[in-house]
Design a protein around this motif. Structure first.
Motif, mmCIF file in Angstrom:
data_model
loop_
_atom_site.group_PDB
_atom_site.id
_atom_site.type_symbol
_atom_site.label_atom_id
_atom_site.label_comp_id
_atom_site.label_asym_id
_atom_site.label_seq_id
_atom_site.Cartn_x
_atom_site.Cartn_y
_atom_site.Cartn_z
ATOM 1 N N THR A 1 0.950 -1.482 -0.089
ATOM 2 C CA THR A 1 0.094 0.125 -0.317
ATOM 3 C C THR A 1 0.778 0.605 -0.001
ATOM 4 O O THR A 1 0.584 2.346 -0.140
ATOM 5 N N ILE A 2 2.182 0.968 0.702
ATOM 6 C CA ILE A 2 2.863 2.702 1.153
ATOM 7 C C ILE A 2 3.297 2.460 -0.574
ATOM 8 O O ILE A 2 3.301 3.940 -0.941
ATOM 9 N N VAL A 3 3.982 1.855 -0.753
ATOM 10 C CA VAL A 3 4.588 1.724 -2.307
ATOM 11 C C VAL A 3 3.795 2.543 -3.455
ATOM 12 O O VAL A 3 4.113 3.040 -3.821
ATOM 13 N N GLN A 4 2.680 1.867 -3.734
ATOM 14 C CA GLN A 4 1.592 1.942 -4.677
ATOM 15 C C GLN A 4 1.377 3.810 -4.584
ATOM 16 O O GLN A 4 1.691 4.012 -5.445
ATOM 17 N N MET A 5 0.929 3.872 -3.358
ATOM 18 C CA MET A 5 0.627 5.509 -2.457
ATOM 19 C C MET A 5 1.324 6.207 -3.445
ATOM 20 O O MET A 5 1.219 7.748 -3.912
ATOM 21 N N VAL A 6 3.318 6.034 -3.110
ATOM 22 C CA VAL A 6 3.667 6.859 -3.615
ATOM 23 C C VAL A 6 4.235 6.271 -4.911
ATOM 24 O O VAL A 6 3.917 8.232 -5.905
ATOM 25 N N VAL B 1 7.154 -2.358 -8.730
ATOM 26 C CA VAL B 1 7.383 -3.015 -7.454
ATOM 27 C C VAL B 1 5.933 -3.183 -6.619
ATOM 28 O O VAL B 1 5.922 -4.165 -6.138
ATOM 29 N N ALA B 2 5.064 -2.218 -6.478
ATOM 30 C CA ALA B 2 3.939 -1.905 -6.052
ATOM 31 C C ALA B 2 3.245 -3.761 -6.976
ATOM 32 O O ALA B 2 1.671 -4.453 -5.556
ATOM 33 N N ALA B 3 2.477 -3.748 -7.892
ATOM 34 C CA ALA B 3 2.244 -4.515 -8.769
ATOM 35 C C ALA B 3 2.930 -6.388 -8.492
ATOM 36 O O ALA B 3 2.057 -6.933 -8.266
ATOM 37 N N THR B 4 4.618 -6.246 -8.392
ATOM 38 C CA THR B 4 5.026 -7.054 -7.555
ATOM 39 C C THR B 4 4.495 -7.652 -6.490
ATOM 40 O O THR B 4 4.178 -9.011 -5.896
ATOM 41 N N LEU B 5 4.748 -6.706 -5.335
ATOM 42 C CA LEU B 5 4.454 -6.806 -3.850
ATOM 43 C C LEU B 5 2.779 -7.255 -3.874
ATOM 44 O O LEU B 5 1.907 -8.655 -2.936
ATOM 45 N N THR B 6 2.289 -6.918 -4.637
ATOM 46 C CA THR B 6 0.338 -7.061 -5.325
ATOM 47 C C THR B 6 0.083 -8.299 -5.286
ATOM 48 O O THR B 6 -0.890 -8.988 -4.320
ATOM 49 N N LEU B 7 0.844 -9.092 -6.674
ATOM 50 C CA LEU B 7 0.939 -10.970 -6.582
ATOM 51 C C LEU B 7 1.221 -11.070 -5.322
ATOM 52 O O LEU B 7 0.505 -12.371 -5.178
ATOM 53 N N TRP B 8 2.792 -10.709 -4.938
ATOM 54 C CA TRP B 8 2.874 -12.474 -4.045
ATOM 55 C C TRP B 8 2.340 -11.322 -2.369
ATOM 56 O O TRP B 8 1.755 -12.908 -2.233
ATOM 57 N N SER B 9 1.542 -10.525 -1.849
ATOM 58 C CA SER B 9 0.515 -10.765 -0.676
ATOM 59 C C SER B 9 -0.466 -10.925 -1.312
ATOM 60 O O SER B 9 -1.041 -11.766 -0.662
ATOM 61 N N GLY B 10 -0.987 -11.123 -2.597
ATOM 62 C CA GLY B 10 -1.753 -11.580 -3.485
ATOM 63 C C GLY B 10 -2.009 -13.806 -2.874
ATOM 64 O O GLY B 10 -2.805 -13.789 -2.490
ATOM 65 N N TRP B 11 -0.986 -13.557 -3.342
ATOM 66 C CA TRP B 11 -0.681 -14.881 -3.506
ATOM 67 C C TRP B 11 -0.649 -15.786 -1.542
ATOM 68 O O TRP B 11 -1.083 -16.613 -1.341
ATOM 69 N N ASP B 12 0.070 -14.754 -0.715
ATOM 70 C CA ASP B 12 0.028 -15.241 0.598
ATOM 71 C C ASP B 12 -1.234 -15.485 0.762
ATOM 72 O O ASP B 12 -1.722 -16.397 1.763
ATOM 73 N N TYR B 13 -2.240 -13.966 -0.001
ATOM 74 C CA TYR B 13 -3.589 -14.643 0.688
ATOM 75 C C TYR B 13 -4.010 -16.017 0.472
ATOM 76 O O TYR B 13 -5.075 -16.133 0.908
ATOM 77 N N LEU B 14 -4.159 -16.000 -1.059
ATOM 78 C CA LEU B 14 -4.498 -17.259 -1.574
ATOM 79 C C LEU B 14 -4.426 -18.327 -1.015
ATOM 80 O O LEU B 14 -5.002 -19.739 -0.846
ATOM 81 N N ARG B 15 -3.490 -18.239 -0.408
ATOM 82 C CA ARG B 15 -2.314 -19.282 0.258
ATOM 83 C C ARG B 15 -2.563 -19.626 1.697
ATOM 84 O O ARG B 15 -3.501 -20.806 2.024
ATOM 85 N N ALA B 16 -3.026 -18.668 1.739
ATOM 86 C CA ALA B 16 -4.177 -19.401 3.371
ATOM 87 C C ALA B 16 -5.274 -19.654 3.757
ATOM 88 O O ALA B 16 -5.494 -19.892 4.441
ATOM 89 N N ALA B 17 -6.073 -19.147 2.137
ATOM 90 C CA ALA B 17 -7.449 -19.530 1.912
ATOM 91 C C ALA B 17 -7.071 -20.974 1.269
ATOM 92 O O ALA B 17 -8.508 -21.348 1.845
#
Length: 186
Positions: free
Chosen positions: A131-136, A162-178
């Motif tokens: 979110t921080i990287v995306q906002m900047v 970088v934000a898109a990469t972090l987006t995919l990474w964090s999205g993957w973490d959420y999907l993996r947890a679910a």
């Protein structure tokens, strides 16, 4: 329903969206700077409303619902404006990744809440960094002009990647947890 200060700040952030759009399309040379300032103001209220809510324990169900909605609306509209002005495949792809992830994770959170497993998809540190990287990045992209010899727009492009990469990474973490809950027969 009592409106808390954090909820009022969130509502203010939503009200800034049409202001951002209107200013973005004004026919003046300074509108890019004003649009960046408006977006930055909204991003700042996002941080401020969370800080106030935690610090003074001003939580509400309405605020908890509205805050992520405001975040997603603000980011989606800002990215649409950026793509409108800089309609390259690269900018469209990065924006689609970010907006697509936000829709997907929102749907995932809603579904997880319905199956009683909402605790598995809470916001993590990686999501906050994203979110921080995306906002900047978006602020730089709206600003567009070089500043003190720095290529602000180019920096914004790289930060958006970088934000898109972090987006995919964090999205993957959420999907993996679910995933364990998703694999169960319904």
């Amino acid at each position: 329903m009592t409106l808390t200060i954090p909820t009022l700040l969130t509502l203010f952030r939503i009200l800034l969206i049409p202001v951002l759009v209107a200013v973005f399309y004004l026919p003046y040379a300074w509108t890019n700077i004003a649009a960046a300032a408006i977006f930055l103001l909204g991003a700042s209220t996002d941080w401020l409303d969370g800080w106030i809510a935690r610090r003074f324990r001003m939580f509400s169900a309405f605020g908890a619902f509205l805050d992520p909605v405001a975040d997603k609306l603000t980011v989606a509209f800002a990215l649409l404006l950026v793509v409108e002005r800089h309609d390259t495949p690269w900018m469209a792809l990065l924006s689609a990744i970010i907006i697509g992830r936000e829709i997907t994770i929102s749907a995932l959170r809603e579904w997880m809440a319905q199956v009683g497993a909402h605790g598995l998809v809470k916001v993590a540190g990686l999501g906050k960094l994203k979110t921080i990287v995306q906002m900047v990045a978006i602020t730089c992209l709206l600003f567009e002009e070089d500043l003190l010899g720095l290529p602000v727009f180019r920096i914004g492009e790289w930060l958006l990647a970088v934000a898109a990469t972090l987006t995919l990474w964090s999205g993957w973490d959420y999907l993996r947890a679910a995933w364990p809950a998703m694999r169960q027969k319904g």
